[in-house]
Write a protein that holds these residues in place. Structure first.
Motif, mmCIF file in Angstrom:
data_model
loop_
_atom_site.group_PDB
_atom_site.id
_atom_site.type_symbol
_atom_site.label_atom_id
_atom_site.label_comp_id
_atom_site.label_asym_id
_atom_site.label_seq_id
_atom_site.Cartn_x
_atom_site.Cartn_y
_atom_site.Cartn_z
ATOM 1 N N GLY A 20 0.796 -1.216 0.000
ATOM 2 C CA GLY A 20 0.000 0.000 0.000
ATOM 3 C C GLY A 20 0.831 1.269 0.000
ATOM 4 N N SER A 21 0.157 2.391 -0.095
ATOM 5 C CA SER A 21 0.814 3.695 -0.132
ATOM 6 C C SER A 21 1.402 4.055 1.230
ATOM 7 C CB SER A 21 -0.191 4.770 -0.545
ATOM 8 O OG SER A 21 -0.693 4.518 -1.837
ATOM 9 N N GLY A 22 2.529 4.764 1.203
ATOM 10 C CA GLY A 22 3.141 5.253 2.428
ATOM 11 C C GLY A 22 3.666 4.177 3.344
ATOM 12 N N SER A 23 3.993 3.012 2.797
ATOM 13 C CA SER A 23 4.452 1.888 3.612
ATOM 14 C C SER A 23 5.954 1.674 3.459
ATOM 15 C CB SER A 23 3.708 0.608 3.228
ATOM 16 O OG SER A 23 2.345 0.708 3.598
ATOM 17 N N THR A 24 6.547 1.028 4.471
ATOM 18 C CA THR A 24 7.970 0.713 4.464
ATOM 19 C C THR A 24 8.157 -0.790 4.590
ATOM 20 O OG1 THR A 24 8.613 2.829 5.458
ATOM 21 C CG2 THR A 24 10.162 1.001 5.691
ATOM 22 N N ILE A 25 8.929 -1.369 3.668
ATOM 23 C CA ILE A 25 9.337 -2.769 3.755
ATOM 24 C C ILE A 25 10.788 -2.774 4.210
ATOM 25 C CG2 ILE A 25 9.586 -4.948 2.545
ATOM 26 C CD1 ILE A 25 6.685 -3.846 2.714
ATOM 27 N N GLY A 26 11.064 -3.418 5.331
ATOM 28 C CA GLY A 26 12.392 -3.382 5.916
ATOM 29 C C GLY A 26 13.442 -4.082 5.069
ATOM 30 N N ALA A 27 14.690 -3.735 5.310
ATOM 31 C CA ALA A 27 15.805 -4.341 4.592
ATOM 32 C C ALA A 27 15.789 -5.858 4.760
ATOM 33 C CB ALA A 27 17.119 -3.774 5.105
ATOM 34 N N GLY A 28 15.941 -6.575 3.650
ATOM 35 C CA GLY A 28 16.021 -8.027 3.677
ATOM 36 C C GLY A 28 14.713 -8.753 3.893
ATOM 37 N N ALA A 29 13.615 -8.038 4.013
ATOM 38 C CA ALA A 29 12.320 -8.686 4.240
ATOM 39 C C ALA A 29 11.897 -9.489 3.014
ATOM 40 C CB ALA A 29 11.261 -7.640 4.569
ATOM 41 N N LEU B 116 5.279 -11.989 1.476
ATOM 42 C CA LEU B 116 4.490 -13.075 0.894
ATOM 43 C C LEU B 116 3.002 -12.772 0.857
ATOM 44 C CD1 LEU B 116 6.209 -16.108 2.682
ATOM 45 C CD2 LEU B 116 6.827 -15.031 0.511
ATOM 46 N N SER B 117 2.588 -11.648 1.456
ATOM 47 C CA SER B 117 1.170 -11.274 1.463
ATOM 48 C C SER B 117 1.058 -9.761 1.379
ATOM 49 C CB SER B 117 0.474 -11.791 2.729
ATOM 50 O OG SER B 117 1.102 -11.288 3.887
ATOM 51 N N ASP B 118 -0.130 -9.286 1.034
ATOM 52 C CA ASP B 118 -0.335 -7.855 0.838
ATOM 53 C C ASP B 118 -0.013 -7.065 2.106
ATOM 54 O OD1 ASP B 118 -1.186 -8.460 -1.706
ATOM 55 O OD2 ASP B 118 -3.311 -8.055 -1.317
ATOM 56 N N VAL B 119 0.444 -5.836 1.899
ATOM 57 C CA VAL B 119 0.776 -4.921 2.990
ATOM 58 C C VAL B 119 -0.136 -3.707 2.868
ATOM 59 C CG1 VAL B 119 2.572 -3.471 4.016
ATOM 60 C CG2 VAL B 119 3.166 -5.714 3.054
ATOM 61 N N ALA B 120 -0.817 -3.360 3.943
ATOM 62 C CA ALA B 120 -1.787 -2.266 3.915
ATOM 63 C C ALA B 120 -1.095 -0.912 3.796
ATOM 64 C CB ALA B 120 -2.642 -2.301 5.182
ATOM 65 N N ASP B 121 -1.878 0.105 3.471
ATOM 66 C CA ASP B 121 -1.369 1.475 3.451
ATOM 67 C C ASP B 121 -0.767 1.837 4.806
ATOM 68 O OD1 ASP B 121 -2.454 1.666 0.918
ATOM 69 O OD2 ASP B 121 -4.119 2.966 1.505
ATOM 70 N N ARG B 122 0.291 2.663 4.755
ATOM 71 C CA ARG B 122 0.914 3.238 5.955
ATOM 72 C C ARG B 122 1.267 2.164 6.990
ATOM 73 N NH1 ARG B 122 -3.020 6.197 4.087
ATOM 74 N NH2 ARG B 122 -4.549 5.292 5.499
ATOM 75 N N SER B 123 1.881 1.097 6.494
ATOM 76 C CA SER B 123 2.319 0.006 7.359
ATOM 77 C C SER B 123 3.819 -0.199 7.222
ATOM 78 C CB SER B 123 1.594 -1.296 6.995
ATOM 79 O OG SER B 123 0.204 -1.184 7.226
ATOM 80 N N THR B 124 4.393 -0.901 8.199
ATOM 81 C CA THR B 124 5.791 -1.311 8.151
ATOM 82 C C THR B 124 5.837 -2.829 8.218
ATOM 83 O OG1 THR B 124 6.564 0.714 9.227
ATOM 84 C CG2 THR B 124 8.027 -1.196 9.318
ATOM 85 N N ALA B 125 6.563 -3.453 7.282
ATOM 86 C CA ALA B 125 6.676 -4.911 7.256
ATOM 87 C C ALA B 125 8.150 -5.291 7.310
ATOM 88 C CB ALA B 125 6.025 -5.479 5.996
ATOM 89 N N VAL B 126 8.491 -6.206 8.223
ATOM 90 C CA VAL B 126 9.880 -6.624 8.396
ATOM 91 C C VAL B 126 9.929 -8.131 8.604
ATOM 92 C CG1 VAL B 126 10.587 -4.408 9.390
ATOM 93 C CG2 VAL B 126 9.805 -6.231 10.896
#
Length: 220
Positions: free
Chosen positions: A188-197, A200-210
């Protein structure tokens, strides 16, 4: 799309916004392609990574430039999802300025791919068949954006990150160093995916996934 910066609509004068590390990378690409830089705009000249390029002044100096004769390059880099780069771009566009689209000579951009105004594709990056890259987005060194991906404006696909086919990345999002996003996923918009992550599934707006596999939490 040729592996060269967009010259067809380049105006007589080219000015950089920002003077940090990312701006230094862009300067080298411009010089390698025979595009001189007239100067740069930044809060101060202290710590500039642009060598002998003249400092034109702080942000207010933009008001003294003629939008009809100046092309801009957005030299502001991003380390996470942020509106700062997009704000600089949109404010300058509102004043009538246009931005160069930058493609390093070693990057691969397939002919059917589309790059928005001011997009930047750095050394060794690959933009695949049918991919669409939004305005002002950075595809950083060695990043891969595979076939039919859609990357929104003001996003950053960081060094060595890879998007498999059909991935969608929203406006202003940051895909971190070496991250992997499998096919068909939406970030989603405004989201951050961490280094090396590994996503495997959708990430919502304004979220951080690591993590591996990535887990996400709201950034708000």
């Amino acid at each position: 799309m040729p592996s060269a910066s967009t010259l067809a609509e380049m105006k007589p004068t080219v000015v950089m916004l920002g003077a940090g590390g990312h701006a230094g990378v862009l300067l080298e690409i411009l010089l390698e392609q025979g595009i001189p830089l007239e100067g740069y705009i930044a809060p101060s000249a202290e710590g500039s990574r642009l060598g002998n390029v003249p400092w034109l002044g702080p942000d207010a100096a933009l008001d003294g430039l003629d939008a009809a004769s100046v092309s801009l390059v957005n030299g502001l880099g991003l380390a996470k999802a942020s509106t700062a780069r997009g704000t600089v771009f949109e404010n300058a566009r509102a004043l009538g300025f246009t931005f160069l689209t930058i493609v390093d000579a070693t990057a691969i951009v397939k002919a059917s791919a589309d790059l928005g105004e001011g997009a930047q594709v750095l050394a060794g990056a690959i933009v695949g068949t049918g991919a669409r890259i939004g305005a002002d987005t950075i595809i950083n060194t060695g990043a891969i954006v595979d076939h039919d991906c859609v990357v929104g404006p003001h996003a950053h696909i960081a060094t060595g990150a890879a998007l498999a086919g059909g991935v969608t990345v929203g406006a202003g999002s940051h895909i971190g160093l070496g991250a992997r996003v499998i096919q068909g996923i939406t970030v989603g918009s405004g989201s951050t995916i961490g280094a090396g992550a590994v996503v495997l599934s959708d990430v919502a707006d304004r979220s951080t996934a690591v993590g591996v596999p990535a887990t996400s939490r709201s950034s708000t």
